[in-house]
Design a protein around this motif. Structure first.
Motif, PDB file in Angstrom:
ATOM      1  N   ARG A   1      -2.333  -6.467 -15.552  1.00 56.66           N
ATOM      2  CA  ARG A   1      -2.383  -7.003 -14.185  1.00 56.66           C
ATOM      3  C   ARG A   1      -1.065  -7.715 -13.908  1.00 56.66           C
ATOM      4  O   ARG A   1      -0.727  -8.677 -14.587  1.00 56.66           O
ATOM      5  CB  ARG A   1      -3.561  -7.951 -14.044  1.00 56.66           C
TER       6      ARG A   1
ATOM      7  N   ASP B   1       0.939  -7.559  -5.656  1.00 52.85           N
ATOM      8  CA  ASP B   1       0.266  -7.517  -6.962  1.00 52.85           C
ATOM      9  C   ASP B   1      -0.197  -6.094  -7.256  1.00 52.85           C
ATOM     10  O   ASP B   1      -0.562  -5.348  -6.351  1.00 52.85           O
ATOM     11  CB  ASP B   1      -0.964  -8.449  -6.946  1.00 52.85           C
TER      12      ASP B   1
ATOM     13  N   ARG C   1      -1.772  -3.761  -4.191  1.00 54.90           N
ATOM     14  CA  ARG C   1      -2.282  -4.602  -3.109  1.00 54.90           C
ATOM     15  C   ARG C   1      -1.156  -4.997  -2.169  1.00 54.90           C
ATOM     16  O   ARG C   1       0.011  -5.009  -2.591  1.00 54.90           O
ATOM     17  CB  ARG C   1      -2.959  -5.834  -3.696  1.00 54.90           C
TER      18      ARG C   1
ATOM     19  N   ARG D   1     -13.796  -6.815  -2.567  1.00 45.36           N
ATOM     20  CA  ARG D   1     -13.942  -5.422  -2.224  1.00 45.36           C
ATOM     21  C   ARG D   1     -12.967  -4.457  -2.887  1.00 45.36           C
ATOM     22  O   ARG D   1     -13.390  -3.461  -3.465  1.00 45.36           O
ATOM     23  CB  ARG D   1     -13.830  -5.292  -0.712  1.00 45.36           C
TER      24      ARG D   1
ATOM     25  N   ALA E   1      -8.933  -7.151   7.867  1.00 43.94           N
ATOM     26  CA  ALA E   1      -8.738  -8.213   6.884  1.00 43.94           C
ATOM     27  C   ALA E   1      -9.560  -7.972   5.623  1.00 43.94           C
ATOM     28  O   ALA E   1      -9.293  -8.547   4.576  1.00 43.94           O
ATOM     29  CB  ALA E   1      -9.090  -9.553   7.495  1.00 43.94           C
ATOM     30  N   ALA E   2     -10.605  -7.134   5.738  1.00 43.25           N
ATOM     31  CA  ALA E   2     -11.500  -6.933   4.608  1.00 43.25           C
ATOM     32  C   ALA E   2     -10.922  -5.955   3.585  1.00 43.25           C
ATOM     33  O   ALA E   2     -11.482  -5.782   2.508  1.00 43.25           O
ATOM     34  CB  ALA E   2     -12.856  -6.439   5.086  1.00 43.25           C
TER      35      ALA E   2
ATOM     36  N   LEU F   1       0.821 -10.011 -11.543  1.00 44.28           N
ATOM     37  CA  LEU F   1       0.709 -10.945 -10.428  1.00 44.28           C
ATOM     38  C   LEU F   1       2.080 -11.518 -10.135  1.00 44.28           C
ATOM     39  O   LEU F   1       2.755 -12.008 -11.051  1.00 44.28           O
ATOM     40  CB  LEU F   1      -0.267 -12.079 -10.765  1.00 44.28           C
ATOM     41  N   ALA F   2       2.468 -11.465  -8.882  1.00 43.24           N
ATOM     42  CA  ALA F   2       3.775 -11.987  -8.497  1.00 43.24           C
ATOM     43  C   ALA F   2       3.857 -13.462  -8.862  1.00 43.24           C
ATOM     44  O   ALA F   2       2.913 -14.215  -8.602  1.00 43.24           O
ATOM     45  CB  ALA F   2       3.999 -11.804  -7.004  1.00 43.24           C
TER      46      ALA F   2
ATOM     47  N   ASN G   1      -0.054  -7.753  -1.120  1.00 37.53           N
ATOM     48  CA  ASN G   1       0.779  -8.909  -1.467  1.00 37.53           C
ATOM     49  C   ASN G   1       1.738  -8.616  -2.625  1.00 37.53           C
ATOM     50  O   ASN G   1       2.397  -9.516  -3.126  1.00 37.53           O
ATOM     51  CB  ASN G   1      -0.096 -10.122  -1.777  1.00 37.53           C
TER      52      ASN G   1
ATOM     53  N   LEU H   1     -11.395  -4.396  -5.551  1.00 38.67           N
ATOM     54  CA  LEU H   1     -11.528  -4.193  -6.986  1.00 38.67           C
ATOM     55  C   LEU H   1     -12.759  -3.387  -7.321  1.00 38.67           C
ATOM     56  O   LEU H   1     -12.744  -2.561  -8.216  1.00 38.67           O
ATOM     57  CB  LEU H   1     -11.488  -5.544  -7.647  1.00 38.67           C
ATOM     58  N   TRP H   2     -13.802  -3.600  -6.570  1.00 39.01           N
ATOM     59  CA  TRP H   2     -14.967  -2.735  -6.771  1.00 39.01           C
ATOM     60  C   TRP H   2     -14.613  -1.301  -6.482  1.00 39.01           C
ATOM     61  O   TRP H   2     -14.952  -0.397  -7.222  1.00 39.01           O
ATOM     62  CB  TRP H   2     -16.102  -3.147  -5.832  1.00 39.01           C
TER      63      TRP H   2
END
Lengths: 206, 781
Positions: free
Chosen positions: A43, A177, A173, A3, A151-152, A45-46, A175, A5-6
């Motif tokens: 991108r 990232d 995000r 979701r 959560a979504a 990413l951790a 987390n 990313l869209w």
């Protein structure tokens, strides 16, 4: 999981033509018109030693959809139309998702259509929208509102900056990232689509 | 005679006492249709599976709520789900599938990830095309729709588990979760889905009433708030409730008309209550004795046998009425005289009828045997009551009020046999018209065993179902595959070879989808094999360069150790895949038994071939089985009918000689042969229920003909009055069933209606022999 990313992708598209000339005032892309350009995506990413960098070109055709063609580090294409989503690697189909299986996609189209027309109310159902404009350009900051299922929405914020066109987008995000996209060489055209893009948007569309 | 009557009383009392103890002891009547199958075709495992699948299918309801406003549809969905949850009438209600459930599923599968490959990935690795999986993973990691974070990449570098989870079968292909709610969009309308499992039996009327009333209330409340809301419902319980409501209205209407009509008719003819009581006594003792003897012989009874049996005993009315109308003969002053007068006719009638009923014993079908015993015993008992009790209970003098009635009843005879041939032309025209109609009908006559096509299901519900099926893609039928094996592992392996063939069948359009445990839980052997493939063909050749390219730190833990196989038990209750637990019927069978659900079956024959090609797999088609069963019963019933007609001929030949016997056989023959085509003219096909009605028509036809044959000119009007009354009461009690909307009842009723009318109409033909003719001419002079 797909979701955020869209959302991000489509918001970028929504914002891009919006920035053409007078923001938020009149529909920038008329039917038959298209916007194309190049992108660079970083991108972060951790836990990875370096960001994953890709680049390529995109095409947005009013009323038809979007082609997101990554050229480096390898060839992959994503096509999003009102009918659904299609992904190709080296020209070979690897994923196809009809819109009926993804009501979210259809909703995003409603939002997109609204945003293109300067109507942000559909967007405002799911996001808080913060707009600023200054001498050098404008920024839009979007933050998700809590939905029925928190959560979504693993998405913290989307920041879009531009002047004549969209210049950059940053997506964060929860987390840690994050993605950074920069756009260049944006061209608006009213010529009919041709070649591979036309085929992807008009005949191969899911 | 008195001793015999007393003995009969003892017997009837004994039967009543036995019946009472059995009924109070809670006798279980058979209701399932397989109990009607010949013994060798039954299979307890199959029956258990059928019951279970029927329960899964019948206890589920699906509701779709739509509105132009997404938020409105969602609010209404949540409200209805809450209402259903708190009704106490549901076992479970599913509305929101939180990401939580999915995440839990992902977590419980995570350990087993390298044993879980989609069919496509497995094929790629088997063909040594691992680089395509690598390319896809890279495209996902880099692409705008990136699903991976570093943690996932460390443990599942090629994103095999997300691919596997995304590829899992979806029972509702057109729906997808939108913010936790299964949703779809159709034009401008947003739809949300609610599914629920009922806490009770949808066919238990009280439960169905309560549930549907509650549901209607909830729907009305939602509509009061949002008038444009669309609510589409689908579930056996809605049809069952609508059908039962219609049947209850209809049955009470039919039985009131039937009962009132019969009572009024008997009262009007005899102008006394007693004949009514005597009739009921004769039928009542018949049913009680039949019931008791059948229970004693068979231990139990099938409800269908019970219904047909009671109907067939109804013919005892004919004999009772013959005796009772003899009171209109002035010279038969005493009950004994009256009985003597009608006895030859009754005895012959009952003999032919008994032959007809007992022939049903010859069919190797338990249902028909039960019907045969039940009806034969009942008939004999009713006859004994007429013979032994009625004369003692009916001491009244002959009736004198019957002149008009008798003249009216005798008219039919004149129609066939008046001396001046006044009715010659009408007679010929009528016979010709009947013959033409029968011929036309014969052209339209066809057999039909799939009575579903004729069931009158509630049209609004059918409309909603069609709409709901279009929107959701739900297209399950009642067919399924049953997989049986010695243990769980071999059941899964069997399913795996079955699934390959089903996939092939799906590509060829045999069916549109299926759902099996092995689609989610591969066999232990397959999981081992998958792990080897992943290790040797994916990790070994590609992992190092992949990690380097992505910049994953060296030494990342790609755990490929053996966690043992994933089993069904790993699927948490309440997860989106919990339905799979329903497909496992192994408990208590000693072996493993799995159900494979099928969707959109288009070619049943091809599917049967697929099932037969894999040992241990069997196609179960409950509706088809019922259709075949009804077909077998229909063919048997017709054979039995023909045979019993043949067996009746020697009896009438013995009594009336060749010519006379032929004449007596003519009315029942006309009735039995002309009825099916005439009924077909009305668009009713020929089914088992028509055939059973014909068994009764044949007996009725012989009865009427024998009564007409046995009487003489002086007593003809009283005889005809008896026949007339028998016809009218038969029509009132059974012919009215033709008005039913329940197809089986309608077919039975309308066949009986037409057949009885024909038998009645043609009955005097049996009496017009040369001897009768000479008597008639004497009487005319």
């Amino acid at each position: 999981m797909m979701r955020p990313l869209w959302f991000a992708l489509l918001l970028v598209i929504a914002a891009a033509p919006l920035a053409l000339g007078r923001p938020l005032e009149q529909p920038p892309l008329r039917p038959g018109e298209s916007l194309s350009g190049r992108f660079v995506q970083e991108r972060h990413l951790a836990g990875l030693t370096a960001p994953l960098v890709s680049e390529g070109r995109f095409l947005l055709a009013a009323g038809k959809g979007l082609v997101w063609h990554t050229e480096k580090p390898f060839d992959t294409t994503i096509v999003i139309t009102p009918a659904g989503l299609l992904q190709l690697v080296d020209g070979r189909e690897v994923q196809r998702l009809p819109a009926a299986r993804a009501p979210l996609l259809a909703r995003l189209y409603t939002m997109l259509g609204g945003a293109l027309g300067g109507d942000w109310s559909a967007m405002a159902q799911d996001f808080s929208v913060e707009r600023r404009s200054g001498e050098a350009g404008w920024t839009i900051l979007l933050k998700p509102l809590a939905g029925d299922d928190p959560a979504a929405v693993p998405l913290q914020s989307i920041a879009i900056a531009g002047s004549a066109f969209v210049d950059s987008v940053e997506i964060h995000r929860p987390n840690g990232d994050w993605d950074h996209l920069t756009f260049s060489n944006e061209v608006r055209s009213s010529a009919p689509l041709a070649g591979a893009d036309a085929r992807l948007l008009e005949t191969d569309a899911p | 005679m008195k001793r015999a009557a007393l003995l009969w009383l003892v017997l009837v009392l004994a039967a009543s006492a036995y019946l009472l103890t059995r009924l109070l002891g809670g006798v279980q009547f058979q209701t399932d249709f397989t109990a009607l199958l010949p013994q060798e075709e039954r299979d307890p495992g199959v029956q258990q599976a059928k019951d279970r699948v029927a329960q899964i299918l019948n206890r589920r309801i699906v509701v779709l709520i739509g509105d132009r406003e997404r938020a409105t549809a969602r609010a209404a969905g949540a409200a209805l789900a809450e209402e259903l949850r708190h009704s106490g009438l549901t076992a479970s209600v599913t509305y929101t599938t939180s990401g939580d459930g999915l995440r839990k599923l992902g977590e419980s599968f995570f350990r087993y990830r390298f044993g879980l490959l989609t069919a496509g990935d497995r094929a790629l690795l088997q063909q040594g095309r691992g680089e395509e999986i690598v390319a896809r993973a890279l495209a996902s990691v880099y692409g705008p729709i990136g699903i991976a974070d570093a943690n996932l990449l460390r443990h599942d570098p090629f994103l095999l588990l997300p691919t596997y989870l995304a590829d899992l079968p979806r029972p509702l292909p057109r729906l997808a979760p939108d913010d936790g709610v299964l949703s779809t969009q159709d034009g401008q309308e947003h739809y949300v889905l609610i599914t629920a499992e009922l806490a009770g039996d949808p066919f238990a009327l009280a439960f169905a009433d309560r549930f549907v009333a509650r549901f209607d209330q909830a729907e009305q409340r939602l509509r009061a708030a949002t008038p444009d809301l669309r609510v589409l419902r689908l579930g056996t319980i809605f049809y069952a409730e609508a059908g039962a409501a219609a049947a209850t209205r209809e049955t009470s209407a039919i039985s009131i008309v039937s009962l009132l009509g019969t009572v009024l008719l008997v009262l009007a003819v005899f102008r006394a209550l007693r004949p009514l009581g005597l009739t009921l006594l004769a039928i009542g003792t018949g049913v009680i004795c039949a019931f008791a003897v059948s229970l004693w012989l068979f231990g139990t009874l099938h409800v269908a046998a019970l219904l047909f049996g009671v109907s067939l005993i109804g013919i005892a009315l004919d004999y009772c009425l013959q005796y009772l109308t003899a009171r209109f003969n002035p010279e038969d002053g005493t009950p004994a005289q009256r009985l003597r007068r009608v006895l030859p006719g009754i005895v012959l009638g009952i003999t032919t009828t008994l032959i007809g009923y007992l022939t049903l014993l010859l069919a190797p079908f338990p249902g028909l045997r039960q019907v045969a015993v039940f009806s034969a015993v009942g008939l004999v008992a009713s006859f004994a009551t007429v013979l032994l009790w009625l004369p003692a209970l009916d001491q009244a003098a002959p009736l004198a009020h019957g002149e008009g009635l008798l003249r009216a009843a005798g008219w039919l005879w004149e129609f066939w046999e008046e001396p001046r041939r006044r009715y010659r032309w009408p007679r010929q025209v009528l016979c010709a018209a009947l013959a033409v109609a029968a011929l036309l009908g014969a052209w339209r006559l066809r057999a039909e065993d799939d009575i579903r096509r004729y069931e009158a299901l509630s049209p609004p519900l059918k409309q909603q179902e069609a709409e709901l099926r279009r929107l959701t893609g739900i297209n399950g039928g009642t067919e399924f595959l049953l997989v049986r094996a010695a243990d769980e592992e071999s059941a899964l392996e069997t399913e795996e070879s079955l699934l390959d063939r089903l996939q092939q069948g799906k590509a060829e359009g045999v069916l549109s989808g299926f759902q099996a445990i092995a689609q989610v839980i591969p066999s232990a052997a397959r999981q081992r094999d998958n792990r080897t493939l992943v290790r040797d063909r994916l990790m070994a050749p590609f992992l190092a360069s992949y990690d380097e390219r992505l910049g994953l730190p060296a030494g990342a833990a790609h755990d490929v150790g053996d966690p043992g196989p994933l089993t069904l038990a790993a699927i948490p209750a309440g997860s989106p895949l919990a339905l799979l637990h329903d497909l496992d019927l192994g408990a208590g069978t000693g072996g493993a038994m799995h159900v494979v659900l099928l969707y959109g079956v288009a070619r049943l024959g091809a599917l049967r071939q697929i099932a037969e090609a894999v040992p241990g797999v069997r196609l179960i088609d409950p509706v088809g089985d019922l259709t075949r069963l009804l077909g077998q019963y229909r063919r048997r019933a017709v054979l039995v009918l023909a045979l019993s007609a043949l067996l009746m001929l020697p009896v009438v030949y013995w009594r009336y000689g060749l010519r006379g016997g032929m004449r007596v056989a003519l009315p029942p023959a006309i009735a039995v042969l002309a009825t099916p085509p005439l009924v077909a003219l009305a668009g009713v096909p020929f089914t088992f229920f028509n055939a059973m009605a014909l068994v009764l028509v044949l007996s009725v036809g012989f009865d009427y003909a024998v009564f007409c044959r046995e009487t003489d000119a002086a007593h003809r009007p009283a005889t005809m009055l008896g026949v007339w009354l028998a016809m009218a009461t038969t029509l009132l009690s059974f012919g009215l069933l033709g008005a039913s909307r329940v197809f089986a009842v309608h077919a039975f009723g309308i066949t009986l209606l037409v057949g009885t009318l024909l038998a009645f109409f043609a009955a005097p033909v049996a009496g017009t022999s040369t001897t009768n003719r000479s008597r008639l001419s004497q009487g005319g002079q």
